[in-house]
Each structure stands twice: as structure tokens, then as C-alpha cells.
Design an enzyme around this catalytic site. Structure first.
Site, PDB file in Angstrom:
ATOM      1  N   LYS A 120       0.911   3.645 -11.398  1.00  0.00           N
ATOM      2  CA  LYS A 120      -0.281   2.909 -10.981  1.00  0.00           C
ATOM      3  C   LYS A 120      -0.781   1.980 -12.086  1.00  0.00           C
ATOM      4  CE  LYS A 120      -0.393   4.466  -6.842  1.00  0.00           C
ATOM      5  NZ  LYS A 120      -0.079   3.557  -5.711  1.00  0.00           N
ATOM      6  N   ASN A 131       0.802  -1.215   0.000  1.00  0.00           N
ATOM      7  CA  ASN A 131       0.000   0.000   0.000  1.00  0.00           C
ATOM      8  C   ASN A 131       0.839   1.271   0.000  1.00  0.00           C
ATOM      9  OD1 ASN A 131      -2.649   1.476   0.499  1.00  0.00           O
ATOM     10  ND2 ASN A 131      -1.535   2.033   2.360  1.00  0.00           N
ATOM     11  N   TYR A 152       3.009   9.672 -11.610  1.00  0.00           N
ATOM     12  CA  TYR A 152       2.265   8.880 -10.633  1.00  0.00           C
ATOM     13  C   TYR A 152       1.296   7.927 -11.319  1.00  0.00           C
ATOM     14  CZ  TYR A 152      -1.063   7.938  -6.827  1.00  0.00           C
ATOM     15  OH  TYR A 152      -1.893   7.335  -5.918  1.00  0.00           O
TER      16      TYR A 152
END
Length: 256
Positions: free
Chosen positions: A160, A90, A156
Site C-alpha cells: 500500500k 481497487n 500488505y
């Protein structure tokens, strides 16, 4: 969902989504190594969780993007409890920046934490899980921006999307060992960090079809299902939890 006798590692869990995942895992019977880079946050989070559930949450502060620390954490779980059943990668960072001027330093830092940390945690954990007859479960944290572009998040968002492809690829690598791998992709979520942003809740409430951003419990409840025995035949999938936002993709305005 019963997690009795399960041992889990959750990174980036000092607050927000990670904390809530740890709290629910422990409340449902698991023993959890709670990781955060901030040692104070990790200790405080574990203390809060243990106040209601005994001593099943163990703070394990450190940098979850560093390979030596990752190996130390995974080894500790197995040395202490004899097995490792669940790993939730996470930990991650968001460094906003205009594409035209985004610095190499910021770019490689985002890759190092978001991709490197997830990749090598999965590697270390799965190498232990392969030795277990019961296998194990790995869950990555992605984001809706891995599916829908938002300004100033190119680096970013790239990480992901890559994490979701990593989960698919690991289906080939890890399924023979009874290890399933999935990804959860949260949308706008009310956390300690986002609630400090001006107009965050109002803006996302207006553009989210379900009328509000997610609560951390919305994300954590989904994560618990994906790492439970009820989801063992689900692997290589990414589950978006965003109140329907990616279905309409209305762009936010007014967040500063």
C-alpha cells in the site's frame, strides 16, 4: 458531480467499497465496467446497480492481477464506448501473517495482486488515455496501513505504501497527457467482510476519534471527488479517510 458520458473501470467491485463507488458513478451518469474475480458477485452487483439506473453497469468478471485480462478489459471499454475516462484500481488482497514465519507464497501473491494489478492496469489504461484529447483519471486504493504500522500486515502494508509512491511517480509520466493520478487510503470500514469479524465495529468505534469506522459511502464519496473534473488539478496525492485514526494511531485490541 456530473459523470455523464464518462466511461469507467472499477476493479474488485463485487461488494464493499468498490461496489459503492460503481453505484455512485452510475447514479451520476457514468457507464461502468464492474470487475470482480468472482463472476457471480460481479453479475449480482451489476444487476443491483442497473435496477435503479438502466443498463449502464456492465459486469466484467476476471482476475485483475493478470496482465492478459487487464489488457482485455481496457480494450473492451474502448472498443465498446470509444474512450476510457476513469480507472479505479481497487482490487487487492489482505493476507495476515507473522513476519517471522510469513511464507514466500503469501508474500508474492500479495505483491502480484496489490502491486502488479495496480501497476499494469494503470499502464494499460494510460496508454489508451494518452490518445484522448481529454486525457483521463486514475485512482489507486491504498490503506491507512501504508502510513501506520499494524501487526501481522508487513507485506500488505508494504504494497500500500508502494502504491502511493507509484501515484507520485506517475505525475511525471502522465501529466503531459492530461492524466491525473491519485490514491485514496481508507481506514477501518464497515463492509461485508469486516462486519463478520468479532468486535470489529465496537473496537474501531472506541479508537477512532470520530467515534465510528467508515461506512463504504464515506470512502466512495471521496473517491468520486478525486475522479471528477473538480479534482483535475489534484495529482500525486494520497487522501486518508479514517475518521482521524492515523492522527492518534491508537492500536486496536480485541479483534479476532
Amino acid at each position: 458531480m456530473d459523470f455523464k458520458n464518462k466511461v469507467a473501470i472499477v476493479t474488485g467491485a463485487g461488494q464493499g467499497i468498490g461496489f459503492e463507488i460503481c453505484r455512485l458513478l452510475v447514479a451520476n451518469g457514468a457507464t461502468v465496467l464492474l470487475n470482480d474475480q468472482d463472476g457471480r458477485l460481479a453479475e449480482e452487483a451489476a444487476t443491483k446497480i442497473n435496477a435503479d439506473n438502466g443498463k449502464a453497469c456492465i459486469p466484467f468478471p476476471g482476475d485483475a492481477s493478470e496482465i492478459s485480462f487487464i489488457n482485455k478489459m481496457v480494450d473492451a471499454a474502448v472498443d465498446l464506448y470509444g474512450h476510457l475516462d476513469i480507472v479505479i484500481a481497487n482490487a487487492g488482497i489482505t493476507l495476515f501473517g507473522d513476519f517471522a514465519t510469513y511464507s514466500p507464497e503469501a508474500f508474492f501473491k500479495v505483491l502480484h495482486v496489490n502491486l502488479g494489478g495496480s501497476f499494469f492496469l494503470a499502464q494499460a489504461a494510460s496508454n489508451k488515455m494518452k490518445l484522448q484529447e481529454s486525457g483521463g483519471t486514475i485512482l489507486f486504493t491504498s490503506s491507512v496501513v501504508g502510513h501506520q504500522a499494524l501487526k501481522s500486515l508487513a507485506a500488505y502494508a508494504m504494497t500500500k505504501a508502494a502504491i502511493e509512491m507509484l501515484a507520485k511517480n506517475l505525475v511525471i509520466e502522465l501529466s503531459p497527457y492530461k492524466i491525473n493520478v491519485n490514491t485514496i487510503a481508507p481506514g477501518a470500514t464497515l463492509t461485508e467482510r469486516t462486519t463478520e469479524e468479532e468486535n470489529y465495529e465496537q473496537v474501531w468505534s472506541e479508537i477512532t476519534p470520530m467515534g465510528r469506522p467508515a461506512y463504504v459511502s464515506d470512502i466512495a464519496d471521496t473517491a468520486l471527488f478525486l475522479v471528477s473534473d473538480k479534482a483535475k488539478h489534484i495529482t500525486g496525492q494520497s487522501l486518508i479517510v479514517d475518521g482521524g485514526w492515523t492522527s492518534v494511531s491508537t492500536l486496536p485490541h480485541g479483534i479476532k
